[in-house]
Design a protein around this motif. Structure first.
Motif, PDB file in Angstrom:
ATOM      1  N   ALA A 263       0.869  -1.186   0.000  1.00 49.83           N
ATOM      2  CA  ALA A 263       0.000   0.000   0.000  1.00 49.83           C
ATOM      3  C   ALA A 263       0.901   1.230   0.000  1.00 49.83           C
ATOM      4  CB  ALA A 263      -0.925  -0.001   1.215  1.00 49.83           C
ATOM      5  N   LEU A 484      -4.938  -0.558  -8.315  1.00 47.78           N
ATOM      6  CA  LEU A 484      -4.765  -0.321  -6.888  1.00 47.78           C
ATOM      7  C   LEU A 484      -5.364   1.043  -6.570  1.00 47.78           C
ATOM      8  CD1 LEU A 484      -3.528  -0.894  -4.041  1.00 47.78           C
ATOM      9  CD2 LEU A 484      -1.492   0.337  -4.842  1.00 47.78           C
ATOM     10  N   GLU A 489      -5.322  -2.123  -0.045  1.00 47.22           N
ATOM     11  CA  GLU A 489      -4.038  -2.791   0.167  1.00 47.22           C
ATOM     12  C   GLU A 489      -4.060  -4.101  -0.603  1.00 47.22           C
ATOM     13  OE1 GLU A 489      -1.351  -3.323   4.040  1.00 47.22           O
ATOM     14  OE2 GLU A 489      -3.179  -4.506   4.125  1.00 47.22           O
ATOM     15  N   ILE A 490      -2.986  -4.384  -1.316  1.00 44.36           N
ATOM     16  CA  ILE A 490      -2.857  -5.661  -2.011  1.00 44.36           C
ATOM     17  C   ILE A 490      -2.054  -6.604  -1.123  1.00 44.36           C
ATOM     18  CG2 ILE A 490      -1.894  -6.844  -4.020  1.00 44.36           C
ATOM     19  CD1 ILE A 490      -2.428  -4.358  -5.655  1.00 44.36           C
TER      20      ILE A 490
END
Length: 925
Positions: A263, A484, A489-490
């Motif tokens: 992130a 994104l 958040e990935i």
């Protein structure tokens, strides 16, 4: 309670629902089932939450009774274990493939029972419930365990506990241990049942990476004043944030598994092209379309000047607002607001044509190269029903839309209410790189729509991919993502190979819009690469993107040592985190997969679910009761059917138990007392007149009796004493000759700046309706922490970090945010306080002169720079002497302006209805 550490407001938060067991108070008192111990222990380790709910009960009756254990848990959580201990014998729950559990399931149905222990119970929760017969004096211990990877939502992770024991519990304790190796930057708590007295049972401790929140009320603290009932009935919430590096990535390692959180901070927003597709069919008539219009107007106001947009409305046919997308200029936004406000509902639902029209608008703009370089294109669909006109076959609509979009744009779907198939919309969105949300029909539907838009309003990167050395990792979860967004958040997880290097390195590649690459807009430590190669399947606006690479590395041995404290973690939690994430992603992929692909995905998801004992849509938990092995029950994960949840419920009629939903209450309007007349005056000198009862103030009007008597005597009706009104505002004036000033507003046009104090970081604005003699809204804004509160007669909305929280009036609230405390009691008095600030209050006054009211306390803390319509009275005020002819009148001068003040009887609303009669110098503004 120890104060939480200061930090950024909301940067990142995490969401978890820890919900306490509930037993019905009345039933417990009648049948002798007593909860003598109730505990919740939650360990949140690196965003992965492991929660254990334990309830111990005893049958104090002389005959066998039934005890019911009930817990609410998040819809995203997986149950991992359940057990009952009765007479020293443990009866566990066994997790099996659904097909293997079918025999027990069918047997339960044959007995006339709803064969299942879990049912959908709210917007975000599911309810687990099991009942068992308990012999006299026997004890039973229930224990439920569930796990969840907390998902970042609008920069916020929340830990929500539903506290509803519904009887006094001798030993009641909640413990929440949080461990975040990145460091906890701020921590806050909120409760809908907490009082200042009950707050003594709450302790919060925190260091750089760890936090412990404990709630342990005594029996006397749990007790309602003057009653034997418990006051513990509502939500308890913990929010926290973590520190981030410029690289935006954090790799954490434990027991041979890793998780990578991504992130990035400080990235500029990519311009967007957005088409809003709005359902205006007949079923949207009334409050649905009104709330949609309200939300759409607010969303249009939030568009960036760099964005482009258009509107498509549809019923039986689809129509566009403009022939082309237009820039989000002030003029275009105002025109769009007028268009949105004029939408009329009628006809059927033609989703197919509406979606194809939206795609055509973007295609046309792309072909003519009218979209900004380096922008992204989004379609947002809002509908409340299944297709009824044009192409009505869901599968063909999904196929048509997927072929038309062809990977160029992202589609986000909003299903309003329960008359639309969420499964249809989920596949429609997932096929095209988006997501789906249900909008619940409620008073806060407008806020739900706004919050959804905020999720996708600020794209930061496109084409995000994660790369790891092939000799270091294996079995990595999904590692490529289309977009994104800010506030999200990935997460990527995987397994380390046996001979992996001592240092795990990773590269995250993505693309920024070229228009964002002005000097200094990208952190220096990140690598910009250029120029970008053409992206297959993407339109011209995507071809002008700039590649960017984030590099992160983590030393394996150091990371392994981070997770050695058993108080804050549970064994092999990262392996379970990896399994949980992988299963969730496989289930999502199954929605948009072909039949051939779906079988392979299901096989792997089932294998992981069984291996790690997760109750997922592919597995069931079989619970064997002590009545005998043939007496088994089945717990399954609730899933969406065509138009509603597929609910499973076990036991007797639900009406026997209190449903464990949100505690919401509405304002009950009291007598208005709006009788046109002069206000009564008080003597200007000497002691105040003793309060005298008034018909309306006493809650019973004498007017009907008077009219009846008047009819009997056929004489003119007697005059009715005027209701003493509450003023618009009461100002407490410290260090002045007059300690209190009542203010009535008689002339108002547009929003008013009631007060502002730059030194205090406070501003209060409002809209006053002179014809109704009340505020239509009051808004309080704090600069630090950044917080906005908007009060309307129906509810209060608190906004932080682009996220809205709605609270009904008279719904108790106790929230401690770094820098300010929010509390609301059952009378509806909402207070914002801190040790060094003026206390500001809002109240839904329902006595005579009903409407919103503003309260100010600790006003000696205003600085010399305070100003505004009300703030001016906290400057130097010069009071003139009482008039010679009428000592109930005098003049006051402030900042060069003169006001006439009259001493009148007023109702003091500051302690709530019915109010106290006071004598007050009053001015009209």
């Amino acid at each position: 309670m120890k104060p939480s550490a200061p930090g950024r407001p909301w940067g990142l938060a995490q969401v978890l629902f820890l919900l306490l067991a509930a037993l019905h108070t009345a039933a417990a008192q009648k049948n002798g089932i007593n909860i003598y111990s109730l505990s919740v222990d939650s360990k949140v380790s690196s965003r992965f939450a492991h929660t254990v709910v334990t309830s111990r009960v005893v049958n104090r009756a002389s005959v066998m009774q039934e005890a019911t254990f009930q817990v609410e848990l998040p819809k995203r959580a997986f149950i991992t274990n359940f057990s009952m201990v009765i007479g020293g014998v443990t009866y566990p729950g066994n997790i099996k493939e659904k097909a293997a559990a079918q025999e027990q399931y069918s047997a339960a149905v044959a007995r006339g029972e709803s064969a299942g222990l879990v049912k959908a119970s709210g917007r975000k929760t599911e309810q687990f419930q099991v009942s068992v017969s308990v012999a006299p004096a026997a004890k039973v211990t229930f224990e439920l365990v569930y796990e969840e990877l907390l998902k970042r939502y609008l920069g916020a992770y929340e830990l929500l506990l539903k506290v509803q024991p519904q009887q006094l519990v001798k030993h009641l304790q909640m413990d929440i241990h949080i461990f975040e190796p990145q460091g906890i930057s701020f921590l806050e708590t909120e409760s809908t049942f907490m009082t200042n007295e009950l707050a003594d049972a709450l302790t919060v401790s925190q260091n750089k990476t760890k936090a412990h929140i404990q709630f342990k009320p005594t029996l006397s603290q749990q007790m309602s004043p003057g009653q034997q009932d418990t006051v513990l009935d509502g939500n308890f919430i913990v929010r926290y944030d973590v520190h981030r590096t410029v690289s935006g990535g954090s790799i954490q390692i434990e027991s041979g598994y890793f998780v990578h959180y991504f992130a990035p901070e400080g990235l500029p927003t990519i311009p967007k092209n957005v088409i809003f597709v709005i359902d205006k069919s007949g079923s949207m008539r009334g409050r649905k379309i009104e709330q949609t219009q309200e939300a759409l107007i607010k969303i249009l106001d939030d568009l960036s000047p760099n964005d482009q947009f258009n509107l498509v409305s549809f019923s039986g046919e689809a129509a566009q607002w403009k022939p082309l997308l237009v820039p989000a200029s002030a003029e275009n936004v105002n025109q769009a607001r007028s268009y949105a406000d004029s939408i009329q509902t009628q006809g059927g639902t033609n989703i197919n044509d509406a979606m194809l029209l939206a795609v055509q608008l973007l295609d046309s703009a792309n072909q003519k190269e009218l979209l900004p370089e380096g922008s992204v294109s989004l379609i947002i669909l809002l509908t409340d029903g299944d297709p009824t006109m044009g192409e009505t076959n869901p599968a063909r609509i999904q196929k048509n839309v997927k072929e038309a979009i062809d990977g160029q744009y992202s589609l986000f779907c909003l299903g309003f209410g329960f008359d639309v198939s969420l499964a249809f919309l989920e596949k429609l969105a997932l096929d095209n790189g988006g997501l789906t949300r249900r909008i619940y029909e409620d008073s806060d539907s407008t806020l739900q729509l706004q919050d959804f838009y905020q999720e996708v309003a600020n794209p930061l990167l496109t084409a995000v991919t994660f790369e790891y050395p092939s000799n270091a990792v294996e079995e990595v979860s999904r590692d490529n993502f289309r977009l994104l967004f800010k506030g999200s958040e990935i997460v990527v997880a995987g397994k380390l190979r046996d001979q992996s290097p001592d240092v795990l390195s990773a590269k995250v590649r993505g693309q920024l819009g070229r228009s964002d690459l002005s000097s200094g807009s990208v952190p220096a430590m990140l690598a910009l690469e250029g120029p970008s190669l053409p992206l297959p399947g993407l339109g011209p606006s995507f071809q002008h993107m700039q590649n960017i690479t984030f590099q992160t590395e983590s030393r394996v041995a150091e990371q392994e040592n981070e997770f050695q404290n058993p108080k804050y973690i549970f064994h092999s939690f990262m392996e379970r985190l990896w399994a949980y994430l992988t299963i969730q992603q496989l289930l999502e992929q199954m929605i948009s997969a072909s039949d051939a692909e779906k079988q392979a995905l299901e096989t792997r998801a089932l294998s992981l679910s069984l291996h790690y004992s997760f109750v997922t849509p592919l597995t069931s938990m079989v619970v064997t009761k002590p009545e005998g092995k043939e007496w088994s029950e089945v717990a399954e994960k609730p899933v969406e059917t065509k138009n509603k949840h597929k609910n499973f419920y076990l036991g007797g009629p639900l009406s026997r138990f209190r449903t464990a939903g949100d505690r919401r209450s509405r304002i009950t309007a009291g007598p208005s007392g709006k009788t046109p007349s002069d206000l009564g005056r008080a003597r200007p000198q000497g002691p105040l007149s003793p309060p005298h009862p008034h018909p309306l103030m006493a809650g019973k009007s004498l007017l009907p009796d008077m009219l009846l008597e008047s009819a009997k005597t056929a004489s003119p009706p007697a005059a009715v004493p005027a209701a003493i009104q509450a003023p618009a505002v009461i100002l407490m004036l410290p260090r002045q000759s007059v300690a209190r000033l009542c203010v009535d507003i008689k002339h108002s046009q547009g929003p008013m700046n009631l007060l502002s104090d730059p030194d205090q970081g406070i501003e209060v604005t409002a809209q006053y309706e002179t014809e109704k003699a009340r505020f239509s809204w009051i808004e309080v804004t704090f600069k630090n922490p950044q917080l906005q509160v908007r009060a309307i007669p129906e509810h209060v909305v608190v906004t932080r970090n682009r996220r809205n929280f709605a609270y009904k009036w008279k719904e108790t609230l106790f929230s401690v945010i770094p820098g300010v405390k929010l509390t609301m009691d059952k009378a509806g008095l909402l207070l914002f306080s801190s040790p060094d600030r003026v206390t500001i209050g809002l109240l839904p006054w329902d006595g005579p002169g009903e409407g919103l009211r503003l309260l100010l306390r600790d006003t000696h803390r205003f600085s010399s720079r305070v100003g505004g319509t009300l703030g001016q009275f906290y400057q130097d005020v010069l009071w003139g002497p009482p008039a010679a002819a009428d000592d109930s009148k005098r003049m006051l001068r402030v900042q060069g302006l003169e006001y006439s003040a009259t001493r009148l009887l007023k109702l003091d609303y500051q302690e709530g209805s019915p109010g106290t009669e006071i004598s007050c110098w009053s001015v009209e503004l």
